[in-house]
Design an enzyme around this catalytic site. Structure first.
Site, mmCIF file in Angstrom:
data_model
loop_
_atom_site.group_PDB
_atom_site.id
_atom_site.type_symbol
_atom_site.label_atom_id
_atom_site.label_comp_id
_atom_site.label_asym_id
_atom_site.label_seq_id
_atom_site.Cartn_x
_atom_site.Cartn_y
_atom_site.Cartn_z
ATOM 1 N N GLY A 1 0.785 -1.229 0.000
ATOM 2 C CA GLY A 1 0.000 0.000 0.000
ATOM 3 C C GLY A 1 0.818 1.280 0.000
ATOM 4 O O GLY A 1 0.273 2.368 0.086
ATOM 5 N N ARG B 1 4.082 -13.838 -3.928
ATOM 6 C CA ARG B 1 5.275 -13.355 -3.237
ATOM 7 C C ARG B 1 5.339 -14.052 -1.887
ATOM 8 O O ARG B 1 4.340 -14.587 -1.412
ATOM 9 C CB ARG B 1 5.217 -11.836 -3.038
ATOM 10 C CG ARG B 1 4.011 -11.412 -2.256
ATOM 11 C CD ARG B 1 3.879 -9.917 -2.152
ATOM 12 N NE ARG B 1 2.591 -9.589 -1.565
ATOM 13 C CZ ARG B 1 2.038 -8.391 -1.594
ATOM 14 N NH1 ARG B 1 2.632 -7.408 -2.221
ATOM 15 N NH2 ARG B 1 0.879 -8.154 -1.034
ATOM 16 N N SER C 1 35.715 -5.497 27.175
ATOM 17 C CA SER C 1 34.298 -5.467 26.843
ATOM 18 C C SER C 1 34.006 -4.093 26.251
ATOM 19 O O SER C 1 34.264 -3.069 26.895
ATOM 20 C CB SER C 1 33.448 -5.712 28.086
ATOM 21 O OG SER C 1 32.090 -5.605 27.731
ATOM 22 N N TYR D 1 31.774 -12.859 22.484
ATOM 23 C CA TYR D 1 30.372 -12.843 22.887
ATOM 24 C C TYR D 1 29.758 -11.464 22.685
ATOM 25 O O TYR D 1 30.478 -10.471 22.535
ATOM 26 C CB TYR D 1 30.214 -13.268 24.357
ATOM 27 C CG TYR D 1 30.782 -12.288 25.346
ATOM 28 C CD1 TYR D 1 30.032 -11.205 25.798
ATOM 29 C CD2 TYR D 1 32.084 -12.444 25.834
ATOM 30 C CE1 TYR D 1 30.556 -10.290 26.690
ATOM 31 C CE2 TYR D 1 32.611 -11.533 26.731
ATOM 32 C CZ TYR D 1 31.856 -10.453 27.155
ATOM 33 O OH TYR D 1 32.380 -9.544 28.031
#
Ligand code: PEP
Ligand code: MG
Length: 905
Positions: A107, A371, A797, A884
């Site tokens: 749309g 589709r 980290s 990680y």
């Protein structure tokens, strides 16, 4: 060779293929492929997406000129196959013109149907079809659509009047009828005449009579629609780049509105809401495609089984159903059987759930489109896992098919079961998009947006929705419509958003003007609460609380497959035992970030914490820290126990201190009493803590280096907690993390204190545990000198929140002032605090990993900024070799799937 810009298809032949979606768009590529596998498709041609880019760069005249020879040749092919001529007065060939980007944007862009009609051709069609009403109805629809889409006559706002609608209402009123279908040929002729006058009035030009002029107008309008506001918004919401462009599909028209032996519909090869392996869909006799999705008439079900199920949900008796809303299997059994065979063929071929559009013209079935169907998160998983078991696809394809972001829907809450059981639905509609939602009733999309901005939960209630309502739908908790079907705009869009939606609810009458709605007689004003269950279609009065979702076996199987292929592990950012447990249930294998400052906001800790901050010397601080030690230890024990056997990264205190102290007189008085000092002293101390730029002030390890006793206390709490748990048989694996390191000596100084404290606690307990000491990399200087820091640290980290802040120089707290504008203007493609900036911040991450591992190959690297749960960022982390990612508990499954996808891509 001259670039090929037009690809034809028809009668079992095609120049394109399904794998040419980037060039032909999804629709064009599949139309080509359907021809190749023998599915009946009206002939046509596709103008490539590259032409859209040329159009935007070089303009309309250039594109029309360069396309002409190829388009004329392709039109001849359609004419040959249809046995009709484009623009002819006796035997005219009519076409549709539609957009088609590489992924479907429902749309969002415009379509023109019945193109090629004019005052002569309409007579030709009337003679040819033997149905004068049909011919004139098509003609008036064409002028209306062409006027809206190509000539810019579509109303732009709620206040604008739609000239076509106005004329339509006048003609119906004059005739004393309510429905369009009650208009006869003379009325339709009158409509055509007046529509054309309206065109002349609005645009100053006559409606184009020449079919070719009409065609070029429509083709260019489709290209223009790629840049309309709706399409731009949709692309932004879905992260689709502008460069893709849209293709244009021109195709011979076939008609579902040629009388009672004609029909049109949409169907899904499996259930798009639940994923069940059931062919389903809706159709309307004597109608055109847009009638089904517009929700003006109530669509009927294709299969008998579906029809019976639908009737039950709607409270319609079997007699009434069979008489008024028969299934296609009942009304056109042969076509229904052919459709059922064709849908199976398409699913077998594409090996995915298909969303089909079909038309039956005079008893002959045509497929207009296939589709991959949009689906809910639950359906996405069920279909992928079922197809794995059914032998359609392999495990890697299962992983690729599942969109990590869509898992989010499954993790969303459902209604509190007890309260739900005690609640009686006030009405029932179609379960258009599952989930639970509760909120205050609003009737307009812009209101929904405004209320949501004020932090209110809203349910957007509409007679039916349209693409203009997109923003409001996105901000609402749920959507309720009075009309429409399972394939109506509201249903399709809500499912795509993963938003709860109930459509075509019974007995709902909405009065936009008075901002109220009645449901079976009961009045609801704007602001009243209702609750929706998108899974059952039930609607309730009031606010029904929600609870966490339960994850089924398909979800668990998907996660198991993901873990089989992944390389990175997924940890969580959690500061409470509850969050740690939730994350562990979602498959987290450790904590990547426990922000200890978050633990101090609770009632029992805030006072000693304030005491510590406001103390005037070390002695005072130590006194306060002594009170904090047992409280911290208790918290750590809870978290370690929840993560039994998994590593837990505990970050030492990293607070902007001023956040913790009372700024009001009452709070400062209270602290004066607790600390037995004067109010003035407290007040002065609070003032002295004020910083011009707290984000760059006394934060992170600067605090621990200034006041080592804080680091000592926290280390002691961590290690004592772990040792005490060891006695209970619980394995805690603490990783102590120093925040905001910029200079290796900052880290070294902290590490010394930590090591010394650990050894002291070990000797006091005559026991030891496994531990690590590492640092966050969140200051560019740390990334640049990672080789030095890596010599000292066990792990890195990446704190990409601060790293983004400091790399861009954008304050995390103030970025909202300019970021939306930057994104609007295209200066930034995305919010770098949500999606990792791979070219800048990402390069610092990559460099730090490389140079850190050059001196310490076993250096463990992870990420704990917000990006650790965002799929594209997770994939980047995989590629730069992180061990990680760590993210908030509810994003753990998303990160697990994204990590697996990265590993197999
Ligand atoms: C970061 O900076 O990325 C981080 C995780 O730390 P915080 O958000 O607590 O500053
Ligand atoms: Mg940080």
């Amino acid at each position: 060779m001259e670039k090929k810009r037009v690809y034809t298809f028809g009668n079992g032949m095609a120049e394109g293929r399904a794998d040419m979606k980037n060039l032909l768009g999804g629709k064009g590529a599949n139309l080509a492929e359907m021809n190749l596998i023998g599915v009946p498709v009206p002939p046509g041609f596709t103008i490539t997406t590259e032409v859209c880019t040329e159009y935007n760069l070089l303009g309309r005249d250039y594109v029309v000129e360069v396309l002409k020879p190829e388009v004329e040749k392709a039109m001849e092919n359609i004419e040959k196959l249809m046995g009709a001529k484009f623009g002819d007065r006796e035997n005219p060939c009519l076409v549709s013109v539609r957009s088609g980007a590489r992924v479907s944007m429902p749309g969002m862009m415009d379509t023109v149907l019945n193109l090629g009609l004019n005052d002569d051709a309409v007579e030709g069609i009337a003679r040819k079809s033997g149905n004068e009403r049909f011919a004139w109805d098509s003609y008036r629809r064409f002028i209306q659509m062409y006027g809206d889409v190509v000539l810019g006559m579509k109303p732009q706002s709620k206040e604008d009047i739609d000239p076509f609608e106005e004329i339509m209402e006048e003609v119906k009123h004059a005739k004393g009828v309510e429905l369009d279908t009650d208009l006869d040929v003379a009325d339709l002729k009158e409509l055509v005449k007046r529509f054309k006058m309206a065109v002349k009035e609005r645009t100053g030009k006559d409606f184009p009579e020449s079919a070719w002029d009409q065609l070029w107008g429509a083709v260019c309008a489709v290209f223009d629609s790629w840049m309309n506001e709706r399409a731009i918004l949709y692309r932004k919401m879905n992260n689709f780049p502008e460069e893709w462009g849209t293709a244009v599909n021109v195709q011979a028209m076939v008609y579902g509105n040629m009388g009672v032996t004609s029909a049109t519909g949409v169907a899904f090869t499996r259930d798009a809401a639940t994923g069940e392996d059931i062919f389903n869909g809706e159709y309307l006799i004597n109608a055109q495609g847009e009638d089904v999705v517009a929700g003006v008439r109530t669509p009927q079900q294709i299969t008998l089984e579906g029809s019976r199920r639908w009737a039950k949900l709607q409270g319609i008796s079997e007699e009434e159903r069979a008489a008024k809303y028969p299934s296609l299997e009942e009304s056109m059994p042969e076509c229904a059987q052919e459709l059922i065979k064709t849908q199976q063929k398409l699913e077998d071929y594409f090996k995915d759930m298909q969303d089909l559009e079909f038309t039956i013209q005079d008893g002959k079935l045509w497929l207009l489109q296939t589709r991959s169907g949009k689906r809910t998160g639950a359906a996405m998983i069920k279909i992928a896992i079922d197809m794995l078991h059914q032998g359609y696809i392999d495990e890697k394809t299962v992983l690729k098919r599942c969109d990590p972001e869509k898992l989010d829907e499954l993790l969303h809450p459902v209604f509190d079961k007890k309260i739900l059981a005690a609640s009686k639905p006030i009405t029932n509609g179609l379960p258009a998009s599952p989930g639970a939602a509760t909120g205050q009733v609003v009737f307009h999309a812009d209101e929904a947006e405004a209320w949501a901005k004020d932090g209110k939960k809203v349910i957007l209630c509409r007679i039916e929705t349209s693409p203009e309502d997109l923003r409001g739908m996105a901000t609402a908790q749920g959507i309720l419509t009075a009309r429409g079907g399972m394939t109506s705009h509201a249903a399709v869009v809500a499912r795509g958003m993963g938003k709860c939606c109930v459509s075509a609810a019974n007995g709902v009458v909405i009065n936009y003007k008075e901002r109220k709605m009645t449901i079976n007689g009961k009045v609801f004003n704007e602001g009243d609460w209702i609750s929706l269950n998108g899974t059952t279609g039930n609607v309730y009065e009031g606010n029904i609380p929600t609870q966490d979702a339960e994850l089924g076996p398909d979800f668990l199987e998907l996660m198991k497959i993901a873990d089989k292929y992944t390389r990175m592990s997924v940890r969580t950012n959690a500061d409470t035992p509850h969050d740690a447990q939730v994350a562990r249930n979602f498959g987290a294998t450790g904590i990547g970030l426990c922000r200890t400052e978050h633990m101090f906001f609770e009632e029992d800790k805030i006072i000693p914490m304030r005491e510590m901050i406001l103390a005037k010397d070390e002695e005072g601080r130590r006194k306060a820290l002594e009170k904090l030690l047992p409280l911290q230890k208790k918290d750590f024990k809870g978290i370690f126990a929840a993560m039994d056997g998994f590593p837990v990264t505990v970050r030492l205190l990293d607070p902007p201190l001023h956040e913790f102290v009372p700024h009001d007189e009452k709070g400062q008085m209270e602290m004066a009493k607790v600390m037995n000092i004067s109010y003035n002293d407290i007040h002065e101390r609070v003032e002295s803590l004020m910083e011009a730029n707290p984000m760059l002030g006394l934060r992170g390890c600067r605090l621990g280096n200034l006041y080592p006793e804080i680091t000592e206390m926290q280390t002691r709490a961590i290690i004592e907690a772990a040792l005490e748990l060891k006695k209970e048989g619980i394995t805690a694996i603490p990783e102590i993390m120093v925040p905001l390191t910029g200079i290796v000596y900052e880290f070294k100084a902290q590490k010394e204190i930590i090591e010394k404290t650990i050894q002291q606690v070990f000797s006091e307990h005559s026991d030891s545990i496994e531990y690590k000491i590492g640092t966050m990399i969140e200051i560019p200087r740390a990334a640049l000198t990672a080789h030095k820091i890596a010599k000292e640290a066990d792990f890195f980290s990446f704190g990409t929140n601060d790293l983004t802040q400091m790399t861009f120089g954008y304050s995390r707290d103030d970025v909202a002032k300019f970021l939306p504008l930057y994104i609007d203007k295209g200066i930034l493609k995305q919010d770098p605090f949500a999606v990792l900036d791979q070219n800048g911040v990402g390069q610092l991450v990559n460099m730090a990993v490389q140079s850190g591992r050059a001196v310490k190959p076993i250096l463990k690297c992870g990420i704990c900024g917000e990006h650790g749960g965002e799929p594209s960022s997770v994939k980047f982390c995989h590629h730069v070799g992180l061990n990680y990612v760590s993210c908030s508990p509810f994003r753990v499954p998303i990160a697990r799937l994204a990590a697996a996808q990265a590993a197999i891509e």
